[in-house]
Design an enzyme around this catalytic site. Structure first.
Site, PDB file in Angstrom:
ATOM      1  N   CYS A 216       0.985  -1.257  -0.100  1.00 32.02           N
ATOM      2  CA  CYS A 216      -0.048   0.034  -0.087  1.00 32.02           C
ATOM      3  C   CYS A 216       0.754   1.142  -0.002  1.00 32.02           C
ATOM      4  CB  CYS A 216      -0.886   0.168   1.129  1.00 32.02           C
ATOM      5  SG  CYS A 216      -1.917   1.437   1.536  1.00 32.02           S
TER       6      CYS A 216
ATOM      7  N   CYS B 115      -1.612   1.644  -2.826  1.00 30.96           N
ATOM      8  CA  CYS B 115      -2.742   2.692  -2.534  1.00 30.96           C
ATOM      9  C   CYS B 115      -2.188   4.225  -2.849  1.00 30.96           C
ATOM     10  CB  CYS B 115      -3.350   2.552  -1.440  1.00 30.96           C
ATOM     11  SG  CYS B 115      -3.474   1.179  -0.767  1.00 30.96           S
TER      12      CYS B 115
ATOM     13  N   HIS C  48     -26.362  21.012   0.520  1.00 35.34           N
ATOM     14  CA  HIS C  48     -26.145  21.552  -0.575  1.00 35.34           C
ATOM     15  C   HIS C  48     -25.099  22.455  -0.814  1.00 35.34           C
ATOM     16  CE1 HIS C  48     -28.064  22.282  -4.435  1.00 35.34           C
ATOM     17  NE2 HIS C  48     -27.898  23.686  -4.259  1.00 35.34           N
TER      18      HIS C  48
ATOM     19  N   GLU D 110      -6.929   2.091 -13.422  1.00 29.63           N
ATOM     20  CA  GLU D 110      -6.452   3.415 -12.708  1.00 29.63           C
ATOM     21  C   GLU D 110      -5.350   3.686 -13.356  1.00 29.63           C
ATOM     22  OE1 GLU D 110      -8.150   2.649  -8.241  1.00 29.63           O
ATOM     23  OE2 GLU D 110      -6.142   1.843  -8.517  1.00 29.63           O
TER      24      GLU D 110
ATOM     25  N   LYS E 271      -0.646   5.216  -5.913  1.00 30.01           N
ATOM     26  CA  LYS E 271      -1.583   5.455  -7.016  1.00 30.01           C
ATOM     27  C   LYS E 271      -2.388   6.645  -6.969  1.00 30.01           C
ATOM     28  CE  LYS E 271      -5.440   3.813  -6.047  1.00 30.01           C
ATOM     29  NZ  LYS E 271      -5.882   2.758  -5.952  1.00 30.01           N
TER      30      LYS E 271
ATOM     31  N   GLU F  56     -25.058  14.710  -1.812  1.00 32.03           N
ATOM     32  CA  GLU F  56     -26.572  14.902  -1.669  1.00 32.03           C
ATOM     33  C   GLU F  56     -27.392  14.254  -2.665  1.00 32.03           C
ATOM     34  OE1 GLU F  56     -28.564  18.699  -1.958  1.00 32.03           O
ATOM     35  OE2 GLU F  56     -26.702  19.341  -3.513  1.00 32.03           O
TER      36      GLU F  56
ATOM     37  N   TYR G 212      -9.007  -3.373 -11.547  1.00 31.37           N
ATOM     38  CA  TYR G 212      -9.157  -1.802 -11.108  1.00 31.37           C
ATOM     39  C   TYR G 212      -7.408  -1.288 -11.280  1.00 31.37           C
ATOM     40  CZ  TYR G 212      -7.179  -2.349  -6.206  1.00 31.37           C
ATOM     41  OH  TYR G 212      -6.437  -2.620  -5.110  1.00 31.37           O
TER      42      TYR G 212
HETATM   43  P1  FAD Z   1       1.444  -6.096   1.839  1.00 31.02           P
HETATM   44  O1  FAD Z   1       0.969  -4.677   2.151  1.00 31.02           O
HETATM   45  O2  FAD Z   1       1.596  -6.572   0.467  1.00 31.02           O
HETATM   46  O3  FAD Z   1       2.601  -6.527   2.923  1.00 31.02           O
HETATM   47  C1  FAD Z   1       3.272  -7.923   2.732  1.00 31.02           C
HETATM   48  C2  FAD Z   1       4.653  -7.330   3.011  1.00 31.02           C
HETATM   49  O4  FAD Z   1       5.437  -8.739   3.422  1.00 31.02           O
HETATM   50  C3  FAD Z   1       5.570  -6.889   2.065  1.00 31.02           C
HETATM   51  O5  FAD Z   1       6.348  -5.944   2.639  1.00 31.02           O
HETATM   52  C4  FAD Z   1       6.314  -7.891   1.582  1.00 31.02           C
HETATM   53  O6  FAD Z   1       7.509  -7.765   0.794  1.00 31.02           O
HETATM   54  C5  FAD Z   1       6.584  -8.804   2.782  1.00 31.02           C
HETATM   55  N1  FAD Z   1       6.823 -10.230   2.767  1.00 31.02           N
HETATM   56  C6  FAD Z   1       6.611 -11.252   1.572  1.00 31.02           C
HETATM   57  N2  FAD Z   1       7.003 -12.364   2.021  1.00 31.02           N
HETATM   58  C7  FAD Z   1       7.779 -11.970   3.106  1.00 31.02           C
HETATM   59  C8  FAD Z   1       8.647 -13.043   3.697  1.00 31.02           C
HETATM   60  N3  FAD Z   1       8.725 -14.340   3.458  1.00 31.02           N
HETATM   61  N4  FAD Z   1       9.268 -12.562   4.665  1.00 31.02           N
HETATM   62  C9  FAD Z   1       9.383 -11.505   5.105  1.00 31.02           C
HETATM   63  N5  FAD Z   1       8.597 -10.396   4.384  1.00 31.02           N
HETATM   64  C10 FAD Z   1       8.161 -10.803   3.369  1.00 31.02           C
HETATM   65  N6  FAD Z   1      -5.968  -1.087  -1.373  1.00 31.02           N
HETATM   66  C11 FAD Z   1      -6.845  -0.051  -0.851  1.00 31.02           C
HETATM   67  O7  FAD Z   1      -7.230  -0.361  -0.024  1.00 31.02           O
HETATM   68  N7  FAD Z   1      -7.036   0.936  -1.617  1.00 31.02           N
HETATM   69  C12 FAD Z   1      -6.374   1.354  -2.559  1.00 31.02           C
HETATM   70  O8  FAD Z   1      -6.516   2.252  -3.348  1.00 31.02           O
HETATM   71  C13 FAD Z   1      -5.501   0.287  -3.262  1.00 31.02           C
HETATM   72  N8  FAD Z   1      -4.815   0.585  -4.181  1.00 31.02           N
HETATM   73  C14 FAD Z   1      -3.845  -0.310  -4.842  1.00 31.02           C
HETATM   74  C15 FAD Z   1      -3.020  -0.001  -5.903  1.00 31.02           C
HETATM   75  C16 FAD Z   1      -2.222  -0.898  -6.373  1.00 31.02           C
HETATM   76  C17 FAD Z   1      -1.242  -0.811  -7.520  1.00 31.02           C
HETATM   77  C18 FAD Z   1      -1.905  -2.020  -5.686  1.00 31.02           C
HETATM   78  C19 FAD Z   1      -0.814  -3.385  -6.013  1.00 31.02           C
HETATM   79  C20 FAD Z   1      -2.622  -2.455  -4.529  1.00 31.02           C
HETATM   80  C21 FAD Z   1      -3.470  -1.736  -4.087  1.00 31.02           C
HETATM   81  N9  FAD Z   1      -4.489  -1.964  -2.986  1.00 31.02           N
HETATM   82  C22 FAD Z   1      -5.258  -0.907  -2.360  1.00 31.02           C
HETATM   83  C23 FAD Z   1      -4.257  -3.215  -2.201  1.00 31.02           C
HETATM   84  C24 FAD Z   1      -3.505  -2.852  -0.936  1.00 31.02           C
HETATM   85  O9  FAD Z   1      -2.095  -2.367  -1.264  1.00 31.02           O
HETATM   86  C25 FAD Z   1      -3.326  -4.311  -0.430  1.00 31.02           C
HETATM   87  O10 FAD Z   1      -4.511  -4.730  -0.089  1.00 31.02           O
HETATM   88  C26 FAD Z   1      -2.602  -4.219   1.102  1.00 31.02           C
HETATM   89  O11 FAD Z   1      -1.303  -3.652   0.855  1.00 31.02           O
HETATM   90  C27 FAD Z   1      -2.449  -5.839   1.587  1.00 31.02           C
HETATM   91  O12 FAD Z   1      -1.617  -5.815   2.751  1.00 31.02           O
HETATM   92  P2  FAD Z   1      -0.983  -7.071   3.411  1.00 31.02           P
HETATM   93  O13 FAD Z   1      -0.794  -6.845   4.855  1.00 31.02           O
HETATM   94  O14 FAD Z   1      -1.829  -8.340   2.861  1.00 31.02           O
HETATM   95  O15 FAD Z   1       0.273  -6.963   2.398  1.00 31.02           O
HETATM   96  P1  NA7 Z   2      -7.636  -8.258 -10.962  1.00 29.46           P
HETATM   97  O1  NA7 Z   2      -8.686  -7.422 -10.494  1.00 29.46           O
HETATM   98  O2  NA7 Z   2      -7.934  -9.782 -10.663  1.00 29.46           O
HETATM   99  O3  NA7 Z   2      -7.989  -8.052 -12.524  1.00 29.46           O
HETATM  100  C1  NA7 Z   2      -6.717  -8.678 -13.553  1.00 29.46           C
HETATM  101  C2  NA7 Z   2      -7.436  -8.430 -14.897  1.00 29.46           C
HETATM  102  O4  NA7 Z   2      -6.393  -8.800 -16.006  1.00 29.46           O
HETATM  103  C3  NA7 Z   2      -8.738  -8.953 -15.575  1.00 29.46           C
HETATM  104  O5  NA7 Z   2      -9.202  -7.805 -16.319  1.00 29.46           O
HETATM  105  C4  NA7 Z   2      -8.173 -10.253 -16.334  1.00 29.46           C
HETATM  106  O6  NA7 Z   2      -9.315 -10.443 -17.169  1.00 29.46           O
HETATM  107  C5  NA7 Z   2      -6.783  -9.809 -16.933  1.00 29.46           C
HETATM  108  N1  NA7 Z   2      -6.140 -10.742 -17.140  1.00 29.46           N
HETATM  109  C6  NA7 Z   2      -5.981 -11.983 -16.138  1.00 29.46           C
HETATM  110  N2  NA7 Z   2      -4.819 -12.686 -16.852  1.00 29.46           N
HETATM  111  C7  NA7 Z   2      -4.553 -12.128 -17.939  1.00 29.46           C
HETATM  112  C8  NA7 Z   2      -3.684 -12.657 -18.992  1.00 29.46           C
HETATM  113  N3  NA7 Z   2      -2.814 -13.712 -18.867  1.00 29.46           N
HETATM  114  N4  NA7 Z   2      -3.834 -11.875 -20.217  1.00 29.46           N
HETATM  115  C9  NA7 Z   2      -4.549 -10.680 -20.331  1.00 29.46           C
HETATM  116  N5  NA7 Z   2      -5.293 -10.471 -19.378  1.00 29.46           N
HETATM  117  C10 NA7 Z   2      -5.486 -10.982 -18.061  1.00 29.46           C
HETATM  118  O7  NA7 Z   2      -6.260  -7.702 -10.789  1.00 29.46           O
HETATM  119  P2  NA7 Z   2      -5.511  -6.478 -10.608  1.00 29.46           P
HETATM  120  O8  NA7 Z   2      -4.172  -6.639 -11.445  1.00 29.46           O
HETATM  121  O9  NA7 Z   2      -6.080  -5.284 -11.235  1.00 29.46           O
HETATM  122  O10 NA7 Z   2      -5.341  -6.543  -9.183  1.00 29.46           O
HETATM  123  C11 NA7 Z   2      -6.115  -6.139  -8.306  1.00 29.46           C
HETATM  124  C12 NA7 Z   2      -5.921  -6.923  -7.177  1.00 29.46           C
HETATM  125  O11 NA7 Z   2      -6.616  -6.624  -6.034  1.00 29.46           O
HETATM  126  C13 NA7 Z   2      -7.082  -8.143  -7.247  1.00 29.46           C
HETATM  127  O12 NA7 Z   2      -6.579  -9.545  -7.196  1.00 29.46           O
HETATM  128  C14 NA7 Z   2      -8.177  -7.952  -6.666  1.00 29.46           C
HETATM  129  O13 NA7 Z   2      -8.917  -8.900  -6.075  1.00 29.46           O
HETATM  130  C15 NA7 Z   2      -7.849  -6.915  -5.713  1.00 29.46           C
HETATM  131  P3  NA7 Z   2     -10.067 -11.553 -16.864  1.00 29.46           P
HETATM  132  O14 NA7 Z   2     -11.535 -10.938 -16.427  1.00 29.46           O
HETATM  133  O15 NA7 Z   2      -9.812 -12.495 -16.205  1.00 29.46           O
HETATM  134  O16 NA7 Z   2     -10.519 -12.052 -18.333  1.00 29.46           O
END
Ligand code: FAD
Ligand code: NA7
Length: 486
Positions: free
Chosen positions: A53, A58, A462, A200, A61, A467, A196
């Site tokens: 995040c 998050c 408003h 985004e 982004k 609203e 998403y």
């Molecule tokens: P993470 O935050 O992924 O933390 C896991 C940590 O563990 C990482 O630092 C990783 O490197 C470390 N790790 C992994 N394996 C090991 C190991 N074996 N030993 C030690 N450390 C390890 N969520 C929202 O709510 N709002 C948003 O707008 C949003 N935007 C997002 C945009 C993007 C591009 C992405 C990729 C995600 C977004 N998310 C958003 C999702 C959000 O980031 C995740 O749901 C959240 O970070 C999950 O938290 P977590 O604690 O499960 O894992």
């Molecule tokens: P999502 O929400 O899992 O979406 C992945 C998208 O990528 C979705 O549109 C898929 O299409 C597409 N997709 C998956 N595999 C392929 C391949 N091989 N080629 C082309 N397109 C593909 O993932 P995000 O990356 O946005 O991550 C968001 C995560 O956070 C997600 O896991 C959510 O649960 C929350 P599909 O609909 O499968 O045809």
């Protein structure tokens, strides 16, 4: 007794969920250690403490989305009378923006580290794995191992982006892990994936002035309300984002001038090609459980390496999991944090409250944002039957759109309700400015089982966009035109 172990709780993963649980647990007197380690992306990108995040999710982004909105706002400001010299010449300095974003992230990394120290959480910068059910080892950068024993273990390792299995993907493609710290402007970009994250990224890249194309394999934003999704996509197209529907990439090759030649299969099965400067994969994420040697602890995983944990407890009773590693749970930061805190309170404060994963609100930060809570219309039909739900909807015109003559044709909202009685609200959907701010309070109302009758008896603020939810009255079933008649 816990005295036979060094720690009451060892947390694997210092991200949203792991850190929240660790801090809550130490506040309740537990002795806690957190392992956090970032394996560099295939492009070599790495980052600091705090998880997805803060570093590659998050936060960066939202900041880049904001940068894109500000670019739009400059042009709106001119319509409001701001004297802007040569507005047409205004462009983003990618390096400066990225620097600002990365500086903020570094400061958060630092604050996080200090907070762990003041709260006496032991932070171990090592890749952790199970030696046995109560013993965790961490491989540190210098190749040495640190071994600790734990009464309880929390798996909070999150996930990382998938790559497609096509030639050139790993060598030349990037993911959200790389985008937010890219050293030079991405230029013309192909975003593969229409979840998403893909939408985004394509949205803010286009808003920042880069040519952006989304390649959609099947449908856009699977799982979200498809009426709303259509509106989100229409607005992105209005703003200049391109979509290639029902297409799949086939290969990426690097040309002599450094550009990337992408071959793809189109909806008719024909091979097509185009040239991009950047190819970004946003095709879903896998859970980072492979490195954990879960077999040494007997923890089972299901699809995509995820852990199926009822009340965050794995099949091994003293081993828990929160956040993105969980099977069939929303992958959202506040979900991970809330589940982590509640778990720590159950473990160390005899609390009984469990995590409620229903009606969690979320927002897709596309150019026009889409916020929602509860059921989509499709889900409501599926759970309740079409005859038992009533859907209210309306288009609306934000006041602030008039002077700059911003297109308001995609400002739309929907309330999905039970049809009988006072019509309990099942889902709320909003496309428009500040969608997250609009939806958050209504999510609290839905926690309190708000009915449509109560929504309608709420007096609006408003002039706001929120609203509009108190004014909606046209049911879809009535067939009345939901466009404002003025
Ligand atoms: P993470 O935050 O992924 O933390 C896991 C940590 O563990 C990482 O630092 C990783 O490197 C470390 N790790 C992994 N394996 C090991 C190991 N074996 N030993 C030690 N450390 C390890 N969520 C929202 O709510 N709002 C948003 O707008 C949003 N935007 C997002 C945009 C993007 C591009 C992405 C990729 C995600 C977004 N998310 C958003 C999702 C959000 O980031 C995740 O749901 C959240 O970070 C999950 O938290 P977590 O604690 O499960 O894992
Ligand atoms: P999502 O929400 O899992 O979406 C992945 C998208 O990528 C979705 O549109 C898929 O299409 C597409 N997709 C998956 N595999 C392929 C391949 N091989 N080629 C082309 N397109 C593909 O993932 P995000 O990356 O946005 O991550 C968001 C995560 O956070 C997600 O896991 C959510 O649960 C929350 P599909 O609909 O499968 O045809």
């Amino acid at each position: 007794s816990s005295h036979q172990y060094e720690y009451d709780l060892v947390v694997l993963g210092g991200g949203s969920g792991g850190l929240a649980a660790a801090k809550q647990a130490t506040e309740l007197g537990a002795k806690v250690a957190v392992f956090d380690y970032v394996t560099p992306s295939p492009q070599g990108t790495k980052w600091g403490l705090g998880g997805t995040c803060v570093n590659v999710g998050c936060i960066p982004k939202k900041l880049m989305h904001q940068a894109a909105l500000l670019g739009e706002a400059i042009h709106e400001a001119a319509a409001f009378g701001w004297q802007i010299p040569e507005p047409k010449k205004i462009k983003i300095d990618w390096e400066a923006m990225t620097q600002g974003v990365q500086n903020h992230i570094k400061s958060v990394n630092w604050v996080t580290r200090v907070e762990l120290r003041t709260k006496h959480v032991q932070y171990i910068n090592a890749l952790g794995y199970f030696k046995d059910p109560h013993t965790i080892a961490g491989l540190m950068k210098n190749g040495q191992e640190q071994v600790v024993t734990a009464k309880n273990v929390l798996i909070a390792v999150g996930g990382r982006p998938n790559y497609p299995d096509i030639p050139g993907a790993l060598e030349y493609g990037i993911t959200s892990d790389d985008l937010f710290s890219l050293s030079k402007a991405p230029g013309k970009t192909l975003v593969v994936g229409a979840g998403y994250i893909g939408l985004e990224c394509a949205g803010f890249l286009n808003g920042l002035g880069y040519d952006a194309t989304v390649m959609v394999r099947s449908i856009v934003l699977r799982g979200f309300d498809q009426d709303m999704v259509k509106i989100v996509v229409d607005e992105m197209v209005n703003q200049g984002v391109k979509f290639i529907h029902e297409a799949k990439p086939k290969s990426i090759t690097k040309q002599e001038d450094g550009s990337l030649l992408v071959h793809y299969v189109d909806k008719d099965g024909q091979i097509q090609k185009d040239v991009y400067e950047t190819v970004l994969f946003a095709i879903g994420r896998y859970a980072l459980t492979k490195d954990l040697k879960l077999e040494n602890a007997g923890v089972e995983t299901v699809k995509d390496g995820k852990i199926d944990a009822n009340n965050e407890q794995s099949n091994v009773p003293h081993i828990y999991a929160v956040g993105d590693v969980l099977h069939k749970r929303p992958e959202l930061t506040p979900v991970a944090i809330h589940a982590g805190k509640l778990l720590a309170k159950r473990l160390f404060n005899n609390a009984t409250e469990t995590m409620d994963y229903t009606n969690v609100a979320t927002t897709v930060f596309t150019p026009l944002e889409y916020g929602c809570v509860g059921l989509s219309e499709e889900q409501a039909v599926q759970h309740h039957g079409e005859d038992n739900i009533e859907v209210y909807h309306t288009y609306y015109k934000p006041t602030e759109f008039f002077i700059p003559q911003k297109d308001n044709s995609n400002c739309y909202l929907k309330v999905v309700c039970e049809r009988a009685g006072d019509q309990k609200v099942l889902g709320m959907h909003f496309v428009g400015p500040h969608a997250g701010e609009v939806i958050q309070g209504f999510a609290a109302a839905m926690k309190c089982n708000m009915t449509f009758k109560q929504l309608k008896s709420t007096v609006g603020i408003h002039p706001t966009v929120a609203e509009e939810f108190t004014r909606v009255q046209i049911s879809k079933r009535s067939g009345v035109d939901p466009r404002p008649q003025s």
